[in-house]
Write a protein that holds these residues in place. Structure first.
Motif, PDB file in Angstrom:
ATOM      1  N   UNK A   1      -1.373 -20.374  -7.583  1.00 25.65           N
ATOM      2  CA  UNK A   1      -2.514 -19.845  -6.839  1.00 25.65           C
ATOM      3  C   UNK A   1      -2.183 -20.012  -5.372  1.00 25.65           C
ATOM      4  N   UNK A   2      -2.140 -18.978  -4.591  1.00 30.01           N
ATOM      5  CA  UNK A   2      -2.267 -17.558  -4.970  1.00 30.01           C
ATOM      6  C   UNK A   2      -0.991 -17.058  -5.639  1.00 30.01           C
ATOM      7  N   UNK A   3      -1.095 -15.933  -6.319  1.00 34.26           N
ATOM      8  CA  UNK A   3       0.058 -15.331  -7.001  1.00 34.26           C
ATOM      9  C   UNK A   3       1.098 -14.910  -5.954  1.00 34.26           C
ATOM     10  N   UNK A   4       2.385 -15.008  -6.292  1.00 39.15           N
ATOM     11  CA  UNK A   4       3.425 -14.565  -5.346  1.00 39.15           C
ATOM     12  C   UNK A   4       3.284 -13.067  -5.046  1.00 39.15           C
ATOM     13  N   UNK A   5       3.434 -12.726  -3.793  1.00 39.05           N
ATOM     14  CA  UNK A   5       3.353 -11.325  -3.379  1.00 39.05           C
ATOM     15  C   UNK A   5       4.728 -10.670  -3.486  1.00 39.05           C
ATOM     16  N   UNK A   6       4.756  -9.356  -3.281  1.00 41.18           N
ATOM     17  CA  UNK A   6       6.030  -8.639  -3.307  1.00 41.18           C
ATOM     18  C   UNK A   6       6.962  -9.166  -2.215  1.00 41.18           C
ATOM     19  N   UNK A   7       6.397  -9.529  -1.064  1.00 34.81           N
ATOM     20  CA  UNK A   7       7.211 -10.088   0.020  1.00 34.81           C
ATOM     21  C   UNK A   7       7.831 -11.421  -0.364  1.00 34.81           C
ATOM     22  N   UNK A   8       7.070 -12.271  -1.059  1.00 39.94           N
ATOM     23  CA  UNK A   8       7.609 -13.555  -1.517  1.00 39.94           C
ATOM     24  C   UNK A   8       8.769 -13.349  -2.496  1.00 39.94           C
TER      25      UNK A   8
ATOM     26  N   UNK B   1      10.242  -4.310  -5.714  1.00 42.86           N
ATOM     27  CA  UNK B   1       9.421  -5.095  -6.635  1.00 42.86           C
ATOM     28  C   UNK B   1       8.304  -4.206  -7.153  1.00 42.86           C
ATOM     29  N   UNK B   2       8.140  -4.183  -8.474  1.00 42.10           N
ATOM     30  CA  UNK B   2       7.059  -3.431  -9.107  1.00 42.10           C
ATOM     31  C   UNK B   2       6.275  -4.380  -9.998  1.00 42.10           C
ATOM     32  N   UNK B   3       4.963  -4.415  -9.819  1.00 42.27           N
ATOM     33  CA  UNK B   3       4.107  -5.238 -10.671  1.00 42.27           C
ATOM     34  C   UNK B   3       3.862  -6.627 -10.138  1.00 42.27           C
ATOM     35  N   UNK B   4       4.033  -6.840  -8.838  1.00 41.11           N
ATOM     36  CA  UNK B   4       3.805  -8.164  -8.257  1.00 41.11           C
ATOM     37  C   UNK B   4       2.322  -8.518  -8.331  1.00 41.11           C
ATOM     38  N   UNK B   5       2.031  -9.779  -8.647  1.00 39.57           N
ATOM     39  CA  UNK B   5       0.652 -10.253  -8.704  1.00 39.57           C
ATOM     40  C   UNK B   5      -0.127  -9.719  -9.886  1.00 39.57           C
ATOM     41  N   UNK B   6       0.557  -9.233 -10.903  1.00 45.56           N
ATOM     42  CA  UNK B   6      -0.116  -8.656 -12.067  1.00 45.56           C
ATOM     43  C   UNK B   6      -0.743  -9.713 -12.959  1.00 45.56           C
ATOM     44  N   UNK B   7      -1.504  -9.239 -13.916  1.00 43.57           N
ATOM     45  CA  UNK B   7      -2.171 -10.126 -14.869  1.00 43.57           C
ATOM     46  C   UNK B   7      -1.152 -10.725 -15.830  1.00 43.57           C
ATOM     47  N   UNK B   8      -1.539 -11.810 -16.475  1.00 35.08           N
ATOM     48  CA  UNK B   8      -0.665 -12.484 -17.425  1.00 35.08           C
ATOM     49  C   UNK B   8      -0.276 -11.527 -18.546  1.00 35.08           C
TER      50      UNK B   8
END
Length: 140
Positions: free
Chosen positions: A65-72, A94-101
């Motif tokens: 928390x928070x979820x990693x971003x595309x930049x991370x 990066x595709x799908x960054x911060x997506x649901x489990x």
């Protein structure tokens, strides 16, 4: 008394044959050697890209928390490339960054690779070759 075996006169004319054969085969052997070295370097570069995409994907699927971003995620992949000495990586996508489990995260790393010696002898290798690695992982 034992007499020396007689030698045909043709034997005396073969002194330089080994040198001529070596001179004919040397360019092929050198080309083979450089080919092995250059393709080994390209394979090493591809392995670095695979490691970078895996590390980026692993950084992106962690449950934080928070979820990693595309930049991370891109920064994690670029860190691996920098540590391996790969400069000028053209893209970390990066595709799908911060997506649901349970959803997919896709990290693609690509860079151009230019052969050093072989392009002067192999016409198909004149331009750079694009090396690409793609990793797909599920979000935790």
């Amino acid at each position: 008394m034992i007499s020396e075996p007689t030698r045909p006169e043709a034997w005396g004319r073969e002194h330089g044959a080994a040198a001529v054969e070596f001179a004919l085969l040397l360019p092929l052997l050198v080309l083979l050697l450089f080919g092995i070295v250059e393709f080994g370097l390209a394979l090493h570069r591809h392995q670095v890209l695979a490691t970078a995409s895996r590390e980026g994907a692993r950084a992106g699927i962690r449950q934080t928390v928070p979820r990693p971003t595309a930049g991370d995620i891109q920064q994690a992949a670029r860190n691996v490339l920098t540590q391996a000495g790969v400069a000028g990586a053209s893209g970390v996508v990066v595709t799908g960054a911060g997506g649901a489990s349970g959803t997919d995260l896709i990290v693609t790393v690509e860079t151009p690779y230019r052969f050093f010696v072989l392009p002067s002898t192999v016409p198909g290798l004149r331009g750079p070759v694009m090396l690409r690695s793609r990793t797909v992982m599920k979000h935790e």
